[in-house]
Design a protein around this motif. Structure first.
Motif, PDB file in Angstrom:
ATOM      1  N   ILE A   1      37.680  34.178  44.511  1.00 39.90           N
ATOM      2  CA  ILE A   1      38.160  35.506  44.913  1.00 39.90           C
ATOM      3  C   ILE A   1      37.622  35.885  46.283  1.00 39.90           C
ATOM      4  O   ILE A   1      38.369  36.303  47.177  1.00 39.90           O
ATOM      5  N   VAL A   2      36.311  35.736  46.456  1.00 39.98           N
ATOM      6  CA  VAL A   2      35.679  36.176  47.710  1.00 39.98           C
ATOM      7  C   VAL A   2      36.200  35.375  48.895  1.00 39.98           C
ATOM      8  O   VAL A   2      36.460  35.930  49.975  1.00 39.98           O
TER       9      VAL A   2
ATOM     10  N   ASP B   1      43.423  46.410  44.427  1.00 39.31           N
ATOM     11  CA  ASP B   1      43.292  46.656  42.987  1.00 39.31           C
ATOM     12  C   ASP B   1      43.182  45.380  42.174  1.00 39.31           C
ATOM     13  O   ASP B   1      42.520  45.362  41.126  1.00 39.31           O
ATOM     14  N   ASP B   2      43.784  44.305  42.598  1.00 36.36           N
ATOM     15  CA  ASP B   2      43.773  43.089  41.790  1.00 36.36           C
ATOM     16  C   ASP B   2      42.436  42.368  41.795  1.00 36.36           C
ATOM     17  O   ASP B   2      42.246  41.397  41.047  1.00 36.36           O
ATOM     18  N   VAL B   3      41.472  42.818  42.625  1.00 32.93           N
ATOM     19  CA  VAL B   3      40.136  42.218  42.590  1.00 32.93           C
ATOM     20  C   VAL B   3      39.078  43.238  42.183  1.00 32.93           C
ATOM     21  O   VAL B   3      37.898  42.923  42.154  1.00 32.93           O
ATOM     22  N   ALA B   4      39.488  44.456  41.887  1.00 34.51           N
ATOM     23  CA  ALA B   4      38.517  45.478  41.491  1.00 34.51           C
ATOM     24  C   ALA B   4      37.829  45.061  40.199  1.00 34.51           C
ATOM     25  O   ALA B   4      38.440  44.564  39.268  1.00 34.51           O
ATOM     26  N   GLY B   5      36.530  45.253  40.144  1.00 32.80           N
ATOM     27  CA  GLY B   5      35.766  44.968  38.942  1.00 32.80           C
ATOM     28  C   GLY B   5      35.289  43.540  38.834  1.00 32.80           C
ATOM     29  O   GLY B   5      34.525  43.203  37.941  1.00 32.80           O
ATOM     30  N   THR B   6      35.726  42.654  39.756  1.00 31.57           N
ATOM     31  CA  THR B   6      35.305  41.264  39.693  1.00 31.57           C
ATOM     32  C   THR B   6      34.218  40.928  40.703  1.00 31.57           C
ATOM     33  O   THR B   6      33.661  39.846  40.673  1.00 31.57           O
ATOM     34  N   VAL B   7      33.942  41.865  41.629  1.00 37.67           N
ATOM     35  CA  VAL B   7      32.936  41.622  42.656  1.00 37.67           C
ATOM     36  C   VAL B   7      32.031  42.849  42.772  1.00 37.67           C
ATOM     37  O   VAL B   7      32.350  43.932  42.275  1.00 37.67           O
TER      38      VAL B   7
END
Length: 315
Positions: free
Chosen positions: A256-257, A289-295
């Motif tokens: 993701i990052v 929004d599609d990466v919120a909560g994963t980083v």
């Protein structure tokens, strides 16, 4: 003759012999003493008629009274006896099922005998059998080893066919797996898990009864972004920000990052109506929004000063 030496010679062995004799006598006495003891008994009921499902049994507590030597009766408590009954044909939603001592399954080598079952009759409540497809949610105790992140748990298939009493099935939209116990993981782990049906609901079954569960991990990655701070709020146009940019530290799964673009990092500061020159305000960062909560996101600095712009906009 020295009588004192006769009694004191090898006295530890003599004491041990006396103790063993007493214990043996107590054991023989206990075996000879007849006793009765109620023992909790498992009642297993199978409904052969596929159009119906077992919903409930009342009363739910079944006991069998055993008679025998006291030691044998106590030994019978170590293994729960079972009564198995089959309902071949259903003509009503409530069936009275008799229970008898001849149906009790237990270890007959214990030297005890069942002399009574309580209750002697149970009411078996049946309900129309229905089925539907429900989602499967995974459960795991997985934690990340140093340098990695647990990014999720997948199950395949992700839904199963649930069957059972209509009143139970209609209220269930999701079932869970047994807990995937793996502890700290540094790489992907896969295992076959059983579906954990609610233990307090009788007559439920799933197809398939197991799923393949996978705990997914990814390398831990940290990237730094230099982002412009955007003023928002009713007095945004009047504010001159210091510093105008901040460092955004983004930490998360490498997949993701590494895919983030600098434009994906948006940093804002709210300038309120009560805006005062030289006051400082907290900044906030947001990702798509599609990466919120994963980083996780850290900001340096966490606040910026807001002075009055040298060229304020025309009124």
């Amino acid at each position: 003759m020295d009588f004192k030496s006769v009694f004191t010679k090898n006295w530890p062995y003599k004491v041990a012999a006396v103790v063993l004799s007493v214990l043996l006598w107590l054991s023989v006495s206990a075996d000879a003493e007849v006793a009765e003891q109620p023992v909790s008994t498992l009642l297993e009921i199978q409904v052969s008629d596929s159009a119906w499902s077992l919903r409930e049994v009342r009363p739910a507590e079944i006991t069998t009274t055993f008679r025998g030597g006291r030691n044998q009766v106590f030994a019978a408590l170590s293994a729960e006896p079972v009564i198995r009954k089959v309902i071949d044909q259903v003509e009503d939603t409530v069936v009275q099922v008799p229970l008898s001592t001849s149906e009790v399954i237990y270890n007959r080598q214990l030297g005890v005998a069942p002399v009574g079952v309580s209750p002697e009759v149970v009411n078996v409540y049946l309900e129309e059998r229905v089925g539907k497809r429900v989602a499967v949610a995974g459960r795991t105790d997985a934690t990340a080893a140093p340098g990695v992140l647990v990014v999720g748990m997948q199950v395949a298939p992700d839904s199963v066919w649930l069957q059972g009493p209509a009143s139970f099935v209609n209220e269930i939209s999701e079932v869970t797996t047994a807990t995937f116990e793996v502890g700290a993981v540094s790489a992907r782990v896969t295992r076959q898990l059983e579906i954990a049906l609610p233990p307090d609901l009788a007559g439920l079954s799933v197809e398939p009864a197991t799923v393949i569960a996978t705990v997914e991990v990814d390398s831990l990655r940290t990237r730094l972004f230099t982002s412009e701070v955007i003023a928002t709020g009713p007095r945004a146009l009047m504010a001159a920000l210091d510093p105008p940019t901040v460092t955004v530290v983004v930490t998360g799964p490498a997949g993701i990052v590494d895919g983030l673009d600098p434009a994906d990092v948006r940093v804002t500061v709210e300038i309120p109506n009560s805006f005062e020159a030289a006051a400082s305000y907290p900044v906030a960062a947001a990702l798509p929004d599609d990466v919120a909560g994963t980083v996780t996101i850290d900001l340096v600095p966490e606040r910026v000063s807001a002075g009055i712009a040298s060229d304020p906009p025309d009124p």
